[in-house]
Design an enzyme around this catalytic site. Structure first.
Site, PDB file in Angstrom:
ATOM      1  N   ASN A  37     -37.593  21.375   6.091  1.00 62.89           N
ATOM      2  CA  ASN A  37     -37.595  20.293   5.099  1.00 62.89           C
ATOM      3  C   ASN A  37     -38.784  19.552   5.140  1.00 62.89           C
ATOM      4  O   ASN A  37     -39.015  18.725   6.238  1.00 62.89           O
ATOM      5  CB  ASN A  37     -36.487  19.532   5.208  1.00 62.89           C
ATOM      6  CG  ASN A  37     -36.418  18.223   4.524  1.00 62.89           C
ATOM      7  OD1 ASN A  37     -37.275  17.756   3.660  1.00 62.89           O
ATOM      8  ND2 ASN A  37     -35.145  17.513   4.704  1.00 62.89           N
ATOM      9  N   LEU A  43     -31.480  11.465   6.198  1.00 63.22           N
ATOM     10  CA  LEU A  43     -31.632  12.444   7.454  1.00 63.22           C
ATOM     11  C   LEU A  43     -30.735  11.850   8.529  1.00 63.22           C
ATOM     12  O   LEU A  43     -30.943  12.214   9.825  1.00 63.22           O
ATOM     13  CB  LEU A  43     -32.887  12.562   8.018  1.00 63.22           C
ATOM     14  CG  LEU A  43     -33.860  13.542   6.965  1.00 63.22           C
ATOM     15  CD1 LEU A  43     -35.227  13.397   7.709  1.00 63.22           C
ATOM     16  CD2 LEU A  43     -33.284  14.883   6.992  1.00 63.22           C
ATOM     17  N   GLY A  84     -29.722  18.320   6.837  1.00 60.17           N
ATOM     18  CA  GLY A  84     -31.349  18.051   7.554  1.00 60.17           C
ATOM     19  C   GLY A  84     -31.055  17.761   9.030  1.00 60.17           C
ATOM     20  O   GLY A  84     -30.369  16.564   9.178  1.00 60.17           O
ATOM     21  N   GLY A  91     -26.057  21.716  -5.190  1.00 59.47           N
ATOM     22  CA  GLY A  91     -25.734  20.648  -4.286  1.00 59.47           C
ATOM     23  C   GLY A  91     -24.733  19.386  -5.054  1.00 59.47           C
ATOM     24  O   GLY A  91     -23.516  19.539  -4.803  1.00 59.47           O
ATOM     25  N   GLY A 148     -30.058  20.956 -10.036  1.00 61.01           N
ATOM     26  CA  GLY A 148     -29.155  20.618 -11.042  1.00 61.01           C
ATOM     27  C   GLY A 148     -28.332  21.900 -11.464  1.00 61.01           C
ATOM     28  O   GLY A 148     -27.860  21.771 -12.603  1.00 61.01           O
ATOM     29  N   SER A 185     -29.866   8.093  -0.769  1.00 58.52           N
ATOM     30  CA  SER A 185     -30.945   7.619   0.262  1.00 58.52           C
ATOM     31  C   SER A 185     -30.399   7.823   1.600  1.00 58.52           C
ATOM     32  O   SER A 185     -30.639   6.815   2.430  1.00 58.52           O
ATOM     33  CB  SER A 185     -31.657   6.148  -0.018  1.00 58.52           C
ATOM     34  OG  SER A 185     -30.519   5.195  -0.245  1.00 58.52           O
ATOM     35  N   VAL A 186     -29.619   8.791   1.830  1.00 64.35           N
ATOM     36  CA  VAL A 186     -29.065   8.724   3.198  1.00 64.35           C
ATOM     37  C   VAL A 186     -30.030   8.928   4.209  1.00 64.35           C
ATOM     38  O   VAL A 186     -29.727   8.318   5.444  1.00 64.35           O
ATOM     39  CB  VAL A 186     -28.217  10.394   3.265  1.00 64.35           C
ATOM     40  CG1 VAL A 186     -27.601  10.695   4.739  1.00 64.35           C
ATOM     41  CG2 VAL A 186     -27.025  10.395   2.142  1.00 64.35           C
ATOM     42  N   CYS A 202     -38.256  15.472   2.693  1.00 59.19           N
ATOM     43  CA  CYS A 202     -37.317  14.439   2.349  1.00 59.19           C
ATOM     44  C   CYS A 202     -37.948  13.078   1.928  1.00 59.19           C
ATOM     45  O   CYS A 202     -38.810  12.628   2.506  1.00 59.19           O
ATOM     46  CB  CYS A 202     -36.463  14.324   3.551  1.00 59.19           C
ATOM     47  SG  CYS A 202     -35.313  12.870   3.285  1.00 59.19           S
TER      48      CYS A 202
END
Lengths: 304, 259, 304, 259
Positions: free
Chosen positions: A127, A74, A47, A265, A244, A71-72, A130
């Site tokens: 996106n 962005l 992103g 992912g 998933g 909880s990266v 997020c």
């Protein structure tokens, strides 16, 4: 490879339907020790926002039963660096290259997409969902009006195929999907992460420094499948399914529910080869079922 | 800097302290590429996330690496049940590793490990020959002491401290560290351990103006740099960066680390 | 048992905070070969409607990674049979007995609860969120107005402690919680099941005859924990947490997030003894942490 | 009618056909309580739902039961990896079982099994002595044939059919069934197998007016009647009921079953 695994999504041909999901495959450089990027049908890049961002403080990762939280937030080098620093190599190495764009304001989205419009990126994924950044998109994606506004703004400034990524954290994802379709989205991708939490009972603190985070992995598959099925039955544009998917059987379920292509992912974290195993499994499935195109199974689930 | 992802046979398994396991794994490609301070990313059956475990020793002739880890939860517990003869699913070697230097013959290096931060220091110590290494190892108590004989085996002059004094010196690793630094022969410091220990080591290194590298830990997902999950704050040339422990680290220059 | 594990929810004392979740423990008769019902703090009985119902056609069960789907659809013997046929034995065998009431219309809820009001049932849990029946509650639970209307209707006809069970399939569960609180609910329970789907790729049919079903089990725990934390921080009434709780550590996380008691369901299918293991684990935790009451940990998570 | 939930040791494991496994489990309490036609509900590590497996044989003297199951997915695959000496986590015995009757000495009973519905019929056949049992077993092909010798061991006159004729008679179990019914000596029919087979058996029993019991299958969660997941439609006295395969069944009177 005796079978042609290609699918066409919003007019863009993918040599196979397996796409690395945004945020899980960086800008396509990190797994090349294991296999070349062009094994994948496409990659949705990390992103990217108009300006560079540092993301949220660590810890940003927590494990859950059959899943994980992140909880990266962005963290990314900004759109200009994406265009000049990463895109040329991506185009050289990969198949379909999808830029994933997030923003806080409509103008952020507009400017970032404007800059992309003149590049040779193949597709733009918006996106609008997020969960980890207060104004990183989630606020847009949870209402029809918000989702429509971003889509409309971006549609006005680009002719690139436009994929809008929907959040599952809503009461009625079908309404959001229709609102986005009405504003000219070429296709939809879903689901983005659910919103989850874990607590460290020893410290009595949330494991994530952001308290809550995006929940992904095999655990969420049944929710993803249900939403893809609902949305694919309600819109005319193409749908890309994710959430998933770990095995070829999962991918086939997702395609039968109505997804023309799929994104993977979290499964890549567990097994970096999982996308290739899915591709091999899909080819085997085509052979066993005498299919000429995987599109023959898209949306074929017959409800009771 | 290539890495591999495969299932590699386990040659040897032993529990070297209660809940702390040592594994020797036959993986010639990995052993050949590996450097001290790098890590392996192991899949635990039934778990979504792999477990990053630092490399303890590398034996390139035998084509093996050794890892030592503590059971901290269900995932590492699962890993610790893998028996010799079974296979370990690893992405390895990952990360940058410690910088091994040419040092003058009258100089020494200090390797400092705290608790489960001790194992990667063994491989680092082994990179230096001719009694050039002083090892300072800190543990909670006598029951947690591991690898002391191994450090001696690789020629390191080894001091052990425990928090409660039940073995070796009582107290923190900084006391033996300072003692050694006062001798004025230290060319380099390497450290891995809990954050408070790292902070103390970094400060001490700064005071004595000795180059120092530390290995950081963080909750990790992909392990290869793709997901940007394992962030750490790094300050270089007055600017702040958010880097990845897995790919930009786990080893960083002490003066650049913001803990 | 040297420790007192009791908690008080909406004025009702539970000898321990572990409650069997509605729909997973029938009317308390099915596990008595293994241990007596009074080992549990309470039982929320199978969702009951005014009239008997046959539920949905089979298959009603599907497995998912770390979870399961069900589409039982409120099969139950009706409120009169509950009161005369099951409640007396439940009161004799168990601790806190909670009737779980669902309905299609406001009048259904009203009549069923009216009949309960004169019984010795300890508490009434309103199911406004069953995902498996078109008019079995889900339509009420997904809007503030709907949730408020059911609560108001029922509140008017009973003085029994009233627990309203919230669905997670909404954009903003906090708003629903507040709406329900405003109409006089004494406490809230959450989360009911997410909505999920699985497809049999061999037959190209949904596994569930109802196509979609309620998704539960360890997989959903992070969503449940997040929602309990959000809701407990937004309302003044007590919250009962559920969704994937399997171990004592899960229960402690849930209590730290703000739940005064917890419900267990799917975990019982995997291990019928799991509620007792959780109770034992909670007692051990109290001893290790020198707690006099489990209420000391409720809501103690400190966000970053 | 009591049941137990515990981990019971596995005495014997064998693969009796490709992907079909036989286990003997030492569980005296279960063996003592168990009846032919009941089932056990087994936990597969890593899976949320237990797997219901019918009881194949009961040995009360040895305190063992035998189960036979086919690997159909990841869960049963996991179960099939359990070796002798390990333990099996079971809730057992569950369900009602077949009704075993006193029958006149000149009469016989017929047990009919199809595919993986064959195992529970073995225990049922074993309830009758003195050559009172005719067994009719149907399989897809020769490779799937199981337990034929076992039926002979318990004294059943055994006919085997295969869909493709690669072993025994070619065709459906209804042909030998009708042949036997025509002899007019049948007091009772018991059956377990796929739905089309059960339908055929039920219809045949009705035509010949012979009492018949069938064992049903359904996707199941709790296994003990609590969750009402495994519904089946039953018609009694002109009224329709939705009952539980796990607790009200799995055995039902043929004339009451709505398939």
């Amino acid at each position: 490879m005796s079978k042609d695994l290609s699918v066409t999504v919003a007019g863009v041909r993918f040599p196979n339907p397996v796409i690395a999901a945004s945020g899980t495959y960086g800008f396509g450089q990190d797994y090349t020790d294991l296999y070349p990027l062009n094994k994948l049908g496409g990659i949705s890049c990390k992103g990217t926002t108009l300006e560079p961002r540092n993301g949220n403080p660590a810890p940003r990762i927590a494990e859950t039963p059959a899943g994980m939280l992140n909880s990266v937030g962005l963290q990314n080098p900004g759109i200009d660096m994406f265009i000049t620093g990463y895109l040329p190599q991506l185009k050289k190495d990969g198949n379909v290259i999808i830029a994933n764009i997030a923003g806080a304001t409509l103008d952020d989205y507009k400017q970032a997409v404007e800059r992309l419009d003149s590049t040779d990126v193949d597709m733009i994924e918006l996106n609008i969902s997020c969960p980890n950044v207060k104004q990183g998109g989630a606020s847009w994606g949870v209402t029809c009006d918000g989702a429509a506004a971003v889509t409309k703004t971006v549609r006005a400034v680009t002719k690139k195929p436009l994929m809008v990524k929907l959040t599952p954290n809503v009461t009625n994802i079908v309404d959001i999907a229709k609102a986005v379709e009405a504003e000219g989205a070429d296709c939809l991708s879903l689901i983005n992460t659910l919103l989850g939490m874990r607590i460290d009972i020893r410290t009595r603190r949330p494991i994530l420094k952001n308290n809550v985070g995006g929940f992904s992995g095999p655990a969420v598959f049944p929710v993803a499948l249900r939403m893809v099925w609902q949305v694919a039955n309600a819109v005319d544009i193409d749908v890309v399914g994710m959430g998933g998917i770990t095995t070829a059987a999962d991918a086939i379920e997702m395609m039968m529910a109505g997804a023309k292509a799929i994104q993977m992912g979290t499964a890549i974290f567990t097994d970096p080869y999982s996308p290739l195993k899915v591709i091999d499994g899909l080819e085997k499935y085509m052979e066993e079922n005498d299919l000429n195109s995987l599109e023959e199974i898209v949306g074929t689930v017959q409800p009771w | 800097m290539a890495f591999f992802c495969d299932e590699f046979p386990i040659v040897e398994r032993s529990e070297i302290a209660s809940g702390i396991f040592s594994y020797v794994i036959h993986c010639p490609s990995v052993a050949l590429a590996a450097k001290a301070g790098q890590f392996v990313h192991i899949r635990a059956e039934g778990y979504t996330l792999r477990r990053p475990i630092s490399i303890c020793e590398i034996n390139r002739e035998k084509g093996t690496i050794r890892i030592v880890f503590e059971v901290r939860g269900n995932g590492t517990d699962k890993l610790s049940q893998l028996e010799a003869g079974k296979k370990m699913d690893m992405i390895a070697p990952l990360g940058n590793g410690f910088t091994i230097k040419e040092i003058p013959s009258d100089k020494t290096v200090i390797v400092i490990g705290g608790g489960i931060g001790v194992p990667p220091m063994l491989g680092t110590a082994a990179e230096y020959t001719d009694n050039k290494v002083k090892a300072v190892l800190g543990f909670r108590n006598k029951d947690r002491v591991i690898l002391e004989e191994d450090f001696k085996r690789v020629g390191a002059e080894t001091a052990v401290c425990t928090d409660d004094g039940s073995y070796g010196e009582k107290g923190l690793v900084t006391f033996p560290l300072i003692e050694e630094l006062e001798r004025g022969k230290t060319a380099m410091i390497y450290a891995c351990g809990p954050t408070p220990m790292l902070k103390a080591v970094i400060n001490t290194a700064r005071v004595y103006n000795i180059p120092c590298e530390v290995s950081l830990e963080q909750r990790m997902a992909c392990g290869v740099g793709a997901c940007v999950g394992c962030a750490c704050n790094i300050r270089k040339g007055g600017r702040d960066f958010v880097l990845r422990v897995c790919k930009d680290g786990p080893v960083f220059k002490a003066e650049e680390v913001v803990l």
